[in-house]
Design a protein around this motif. Sequence first.
Motif, PDB file in Angstrom:
ATOM      1  N   ASN A   2      11.508 -34.318  26.037  1.00 46.30           N
ATOM      2  CA  ASN A   2      12.448 -33.200  25.962  1.00 46.30           C
ATOM      3  C   ASN A   2      13.305 -33.224  27.221  1.00 46.30           C
ATOM      4  O   ASN A   2      13.048 -32.482  28.164  1.00 46.30           O
ATOM      5  CB  ASN A   2      11.710 -31.864  25.858  1.00 46.30           C
ATOM      6  N   PRO A   3      14.313 -34.096  27.245  1.00 48.99           N
ATOM      7  CA  PRO A   3      15.037 -34.323  28.501  1.00 48.99           C
ATOM      8  C   PRO A   3      15.711 -33.084  29.081  1.00 48.99           C
ATOM      9  O   PRO A   3      15.684 -32.891  30.298  1.00 48.99           O
ATOM     10  CB  PRO A   3      16.051 -35.411  28.161  1.00 48.99           C
ATOM     11  N   VAL A   4      16.312 -32.248  28.264  1.00 52.06           N
ATOM     12  CA  VAL A   4      17.001 -31.071  28.785  1.00 52.06           C
ATOM     13  C   VAL A   4      15.984 -30.075  29.342  1.00 52.06           C
ATOM     14  O   VAL A   4      16.129 -29.575  30.464  1.00 52.06           O
ATOM     15  CB  VAL A   4      17.898 -30.420  27.706  1.00 52.06           C
ATOM     16  N   GLU A   5      14.939 -29.808  28.583  1.00 53.12           N
ATOM     17  CA  GLU A   5      13.898 -28.884  29.042  1.00 53.12           C
ATOM     18  C   GLU A   5      13.278 -29.373  30.351  1.00 53.12           C
ATOM     19  O   GLU A   5      13.097 -28.598  31.295  1.00 53.12           O
ATOM     20  CB  GLU A   5      12.827 -28.741  27.970  1.00 53.12           C
ATOM     21  N   ASN A   6      12.980 -30.661  30.440  1.00 54.95           N
ATOM     22  CA  ASN A   6      12.398 -31.222  31.664  1.00 54.95           C
ATOM     23  C   ASN A   6      13.345 -31.108  32.846  1.00 54.95           C
ATOM     24  O   ASN A   6      12.920 -30.829  33.968  1.00 54.95           O
ATOM     25  CB  ASN A   6      11.987 -32.682  31.447  1.00 54.95           C
ATOM     26  N   ARG A   7      14.637 -31.317  32.603  1.00 57.36           N
ATOM     27  CA  ARG A   7      15.635 -31.197  33.677  1.00 57.36           C
ATOM     28  C   ARG A   7      15.719 -29.747  34.157  1.00 57.36           C
ATOM     29  O   ARG A   7      15.809 -29.490  35.365  1.00 57.36           O
ATOM     30  CB  ARG A   7      16.988 -31.702  33.164  1.00 57.36           C
ATOM     31  N   ILE A   8      15.673 -28.793  33.224  1.00 57.21           N
ATOM     32  CA  ILE A   8      15.713 -27.376  33.591  1.00 57.21           C
ATOM     33  C   ILE A   8      14.492 -27.027  34.439  1.00 57.21           C
ATOM     34  O   ILE A   8      14.619 -26.383  35.496  1.00 57.21           O
ATOM     35  CB  ILE A   8      15.799 -26.489  32.330  1.00 57.21           C
TER      36      ILE A   8
END
Length: 107
Positions: A2-8
């Motif tokens: 989950n790239p976006v969630e992990n970045r957040i």
Amino acid sequence: MNPVENRIISKLSDTFKPAHLEVLNESYMHSVPPGSETHFKVVLAADSFVGKRQVQRHQAIYACLADELKSGVHALALHTFSPDEWASSGAVPASSNCMGGSKHDHS
């Protein structure tokens, strides 16, 4: 994964050094394709929020996540606390399902 969630999560952790952090992808509750990362709930308790109004706390999060908001994140449901506020409350309201887009009948 989950790239976006992990970045957040990474950005909020690095910026705020939170006493408590939850990032929940709530995109499935909205009119978006399966697997989308567009709608998130953020629960954040941090020392930097002590003495700050909610609007100041939210502005700090929006500034931290400016790139994500420009590139696909459509909505953030923000629940911000000082560590003492979180310790005495610890309660976050449940999110409601989206009533916009194709899920809402305007007739």
